[in-house]
Design an enzyme around this catalytic site. Structure first.
Site, short mmCIF file in Angstrom:
data_model
loop_
_atom_site.label_atom_id
_atom_site.label_comp_id
_atom_site.label_asym_id
_atom_site.label_seq_id
_atom_site.Cartn_x
_atom_site.Cartn_y
_atom_site.Cartn_z
N LEU A 246 0.85 -1.18 0.00
CA LEU A 246 0.00 0.00 0.00
C LEU A 246 0.89 1.24 0.00
CD1 LEU A 246 -2.65 -1.00 2.73
CD2 LEU A 246 -2.92 -1.12 0.25
N ASP A 247 0.44 2.30 -0.68
CA ASP A 247 1.16 3.57 -0.66
C ASP A 247 1.29 4.10 0.77
OD1 ASP A 247 1.31 3.57 -3.39
OD2 ASP A 247 -0.29 5.03 -3.71
N LYS A 248 2.22 5.01 0.95
CA LYS A 248 2.43 5.61 2.27
C LYS A 248 1.15 6.25 2.80
CE LYS A 248 5.32 8.96 4.75
NZ LYS A 248 6.51 9.85 4.66
N THR B 8 -1.90 5.51 2.20
CA THR B 8 -3.03 4.59 2.29
C THR B 8 -2.99 3.77 3.57
OG1 THR B 8 -2.93 4.40 -0.12
CG2 THR B 8 -4.31 2.81 1.04
N ARG C 167 -5.49 6.54 -7.10
CA ARG C 167 -5.27 7.98 -6.96
C ARG C 167 -5.40 8.67 -8.32
NH1 ARG C 167 0.30 7.99 -3.62
NH2 ARG C 167 -0.04 10.26 -3.61
#
Length: 227
Positions: free
Chosen positions: A53-55, A57, A152
């Site tokens: 997961l992205d930072k 998220t 996103r």
């Protein structure tokens, strides 16, 4: 400052954690990342990342407990047999309230990505959106592919950048409002289904958002637009 990662389930082949928003997945500049923190917290030296997961998220993340389990889960991900559902909030009304976004994801400038009609890596996302009042909209998202920054970029393309996502034009907020909410899959003859409501973010914790999530129930059971 010590960070405690919520452990939601411990199965023989994997564990399920609730990743906090704003935490790097991998260790960066001497600061422990998610995987390192979970290893230290659980005492499980063998933990393997099978997705990320992205930072910005938060939410559900699987970590395999052996190389064999990592291979099996990785195969499920590659074959799109793990159904993933996300929540997002935007301060902008979308160009359409539900549907499917299909296009190519390619690198743009400064580490950002963009959605293009031709070329790039194919990205497909199904979505529903719901009004929360005060100009906010809640999105239920089902990515059918797993491209970098896919959700996103998809919401930006709909004219509804994610609240708090400064990279893609989202309005300033207390956090980035993207959350991995639900996972459903089968492994070795067992069926697994996890749902994890957001625990941080003032917009996620409003009465309107909680009521909408309660009315939706399992996102896995929604009448998703045709793939």
């Amino acid at each position: 400052m010590s960070i405690t990662i919520p452990i939601l389930a411990q199965e023989p082949d994997f564990i399920v954690v609730d990743k906090p928003a704003g935490l790097d997945f991998h260790s960066q500049d001497g600061s422990a990342g998610l995987v390192q923190l979970v290893r230290a917290q659980t005492g499980l030296a063998e933990l393997y990342a099978v997705h990320r997961l992205d930072k910005l998220t938060s939410g559900l993340l699987l970590l395999a407990r052996s190389s064999a389990a990592a291979s099996a889960l990785g195969e499920l991900f590659s074959q799109h047999q793990i159904r993933k559902y996300y929540l997002a909030i935007s301060a902008h009304k979308p160009s359409k309230k539900q549907g499917k976004v299909r296009g190519g994801i390619e690198k743009g400038r400064g580490g950002s990505y963009r959605l293009v009609r031709e070329g790039g890596q194919l990205a497909i996302t199904q979505f529903f959106s719901y009004g929360l009042g005060e100009g906010l909209r809640l999105f239920a998202l089902k990515p059918l592919t797993g491209r970098t920054h896919q959700l996103r970029v998809t919401l930006k393309s709909l004219g509804s950048p994610i609240l708090g996502d400064n990279r893609y034009g989202g309005s300033e907020s207390d956090r980035g409002y993207l959350h991995a909410y639900e996972l459903a899959f089968s492994l070795h003859g067992h069926t697994y289904h996890y749902q994890c409501p957001p625990s941080t973010g003032t917009a996620f914790l409003t009465t309107a958002c909680s009521a909408q999530l309660a009315s939706l129930g399992s996102l896995d059971a929604l009448p998703w637009p045709a793939a």
